[in-house]
Design an enzyme around this catalytic site. Structure first.
Site, mmCIF file in Angstrom:
data_model
loop_
_atom_site.group_PDB
_atom_site.id
_atom_site.type_symbol
_atom_site.label_atom_id
_atom_site.label_comp_id
_atom_site.label_asym_id
_atom_site.label_seq_id
_atom_site.Cartn_x
_atom_site.Cartn_y
_atom_site.Cartn_z
ATOM 1 N N LYS A 237 32.199 69.901 92.749
ATOM 2 C CA LYS A 237 31.884 68.497 92.548
ATOM 3 C C LYS A 237 31.729 67.740 93.875
ATOM 4 C CE LYS A 237 35.605 65.739 92.617
ATOM 5 N NZ LYS A 237 36.841 65.244 92.278
ATOM 6 N N SER A 238 32.281 68.188 94.915
ATOM 7 C CA SER A 238 32.011 67.658 95.990
ATOM 8 C C SER A 238 30.454 67.838 96.795
ATOM 9 C CB SER A 238 33.168 68.019 97.363
ATOM 10 O OG SER A 238 34.555 67.967 96.977
ATOM 11 N N ARG B 86 27.432 64.560 96.755
ATOM 12 C CA ARG B 86 26.851 64.314 98.100
ATOM 13 C C ARG B 86 25.573 64.408 97.844
ATOM 14 N NH1 ARG B 86 32.001 65.561 99.272
ATOM 15 N NH2 ARG B 86 32.823 64.909 100.985
ATOM 16 N N SER C 75 39.444 60.988 103.397
ATOM 17 C CA SER C 75 38.249 61.333 104.101
ATOM 18 C C SER C 75 37.087 60.788 103.532
ATOM 19 C CB SER C 75 38.345 62.856 104.339
ATOM 20 O OG SER C 75 38.029 63.461 103.061
ATOM 21 N N GLU D 178 43.700 69.346 97.741
ATOM 22 C CA GLU D 178 43.273 69.389 96.513
ATOM 23 C C GLU D 178 43.842 70.693 96.166
ATOM 24 O OE1 GLU D 178 38.789 70.742 96.757
ATOM 25 O OE2 GLU D 178 39.399 68.844 97.730
ATOM 26 N N HIS E 106 45.434 59.398 94.858
ATOM 27 C CA HIS E 106 44.367 60.249 93.948
ATOM 28 C C HIS E 106 44.253 59.634 92.629
ATOM 29 C CE1 HIS E 106 42.742 63.748 96.892
ATOM 30 N NE2 HIS E 106 43.471 62.965 97.501
ATOM 31 N N ARG F 288 49.808 62.103 92.824
ATOM 32 C CA ARG F 288 50.019 63.239 92.769
ATOM 33 C C ARG F 288 51.435 63.907 93.151
ATOM 34 N NH1 ARG F 288 43.965 65.992 93.634
ATOM 35 N NH2 ARG F 288 43.120 65.441 91.344
#
Length: 444
Positions: free
Chosen positions: A33-34, A38, A187, A336, A363, A367
């Site tokens: 996903k990251s 991007r 971040s 994560e 998040h 969490r």
């Protein structure tokens, strides 16, 4: 145990399976996903068409695709190139940049990458843009993004709370220049600005001024993706980045498997025993999921590379009588991974402290509170710390495990369910198969 997913389409609990013997798993993961989100942003801002091969197809990536299409970017589904590996999860994507326009309302859902990456890009469009998302998304930290846009000369309207929804009218350009932000909460604040910075008039000289900067590998991922497209990025000091203005090269890119999503499968080998093979594990990557290769041996796993694959061997596992040690872990590099590792620590024979994850309170759900609540509801002993969780040994029992619309919470419940018996499973279940567990995963 039942895990409740709290989705719009599913209201009934999912009964987590109970392991009756060791695993022999073989897992092909969908794309990261990251990396997918991007590359979608960079492709939208590039100087020509790009193809993204093996992208993730999920709600988060679909929201990013839809937002870019709303802004005028062309995104088409395409068949894989001749001889290329087909994506079992969906088609490849062809992205064609175009002049971006406003008059749109962007739905971010719960996706942090959409709500933090899209606003700087959308500020380059011409016209009004509104950024909003799911009800819980309005509680997620967004002040750093909003204030950064204001400091860069974008006229932002919000309710003063530093959260969604907020609106602005893009003029087709963003000044750029020097900017300081506090990215202690995520971040993604840094990555979102860096991704669009080459298209700012003056580029961007970004400095982080907070006390901590979590998930540095995600920023390293962003910088690597920019450099791969020919963007000059300097890093004069820790927490400081200089992105020079200029074109973003069009590029065809293949997305790596999502290594963070390997966590519950790899952890399952330590819980149920046996082996789990993760296909096409990269030899070099910026993904924090790669830390599993280093972390799981601390609990007794054996990790070996077999060609392109990584194999996690949990021995006999908790189900077979193995004793897991308590550990002290700093997960500031990759929070994560925390839900799967907290589930593992809840089954250990000694106390554990997992720190460096205070930012997880912002998040998809809080969490830390969610993990403590779920494990404690199952008979555990988890205590929140300022920057993490303390997990003491306890005998867990079956019951409800809330997922809070958060896939990592759901998979954490599934991990616990592998060895937590509700007492109503068949005693004569065949070895190596699963039966109904005492863990019921519920939406909320």
């Amino acid at each position: 145990m039942a895990v409740t997913t709290h989705s719009q389409s599913r209201t009934e609990p999912w009964i987590a399976p109970l392991a009756r013997g060791p695993l022999h798993g073989d897992v092909s993961l969908p794309g990261s996903k990251s990396l997918t989100n991007r590359e979608l942003v960079l492709a939208a801002l590039a100087d020509g068409p790009s193809t993204i091969r093996l992208p993730l197809h999920s709600r988060d990536s679909a929201l990013m695709v839809e937002a870019l299409r709303q802004l005028g970017v062309g995104i088409d589904e395409v068949a894989p190139a001749p001889g290329a590996t087909p994506n079992p999860y969906g088609p490849d994507l062809r992205i064609t940049p175009a002049p971006m326009h406003g008059d749109v309302r962007v739905d971010c859902g719960l996706a942090g990458t959409v709500m933090r990456f899209l606003p700087p890009l959308a500020a380059l469009a011409v016209g009004p843009v509104t950024i909003d998302g799911d009800p819980y998304a309005r509680k997620r930290p967004m002040h750093a993004v909003i204030q950064a846009l204001v400091d860069l000369g974008v006229d932002v309207t919000d309710d003063g709370g530093g959260a969604m929804p907020f609106s602005f009218t893009g003029t087709g350009s963003v000044r750029g220049g020097s900017l300081s932000i506090d990215a202690s909460a995520s971040s993604q604040f840094v990555s979102g600005l860096l991704l669009s910075a080459p298209r700012f008039d003056e580029g961007l000289h970004l400095t982080h001024v907070g006390e901590r900067l979590p998930s540095m590998p995600h920023i390293e991922m962003t910088v690597a993706a920019l450099r791969a497209r020919g963007v000059r990025v300097d890093e004069p000091a820790v927490g400081e980045w200089v992105v020079h203005p200029g074109p973003i090269a069009a590029r065809d890119v293949t997305i790596e498997p999502d290594l963070s999503n390997a966590a519950p499968f790899a952890v399952a080998a330590l819980v149920a025993g046996g082996t789990v093979r993760i296909r096409t594990w990269p030899t070099a990557t910026t993904q924090v999921g790669a830390d599993l290769e280093r972390l799981l041996p601390l609990w007794g796993a054996t990790v070996t590379r077999d060609g392109d694959d990584l194999v996690f061997d949990g021995g006999v596992g908790v189900r077979g009588g193995a004793s897991l040690p308590g550990l002290e872990l700093d997960l500031s590099r990759g929070g994560e991974l925390a839900p799967a590792l907290v589930a593992l620590a809840a089954l250990a024979d000694g106390p554990s402290e997992i720190t460096g994850i205070g930012h997880l309170r912002g998040h998809e759900t809080d969490r830390l509170a969610a993990l403590a609540s779920d494990v404690n509801r199952s008979g555990g002993a988890v205590h929140e710390l300022d920057d993490g969780l303390r997990i003491d040994p306890a005998a867990l029992h079956g019951g409800d495990w809330a997922a809070y619309d958060d896939h990592r919470m759901a998979t954490a419940g599934a991990v616990v369910g592998l060895v937590v018996d509700g007492g109503d499973s068949a005693a004569d279940a065949p070895f190596g198969q699963f039966d109904e567990s005492g863990v019921r995963v519920r939406p909320h």
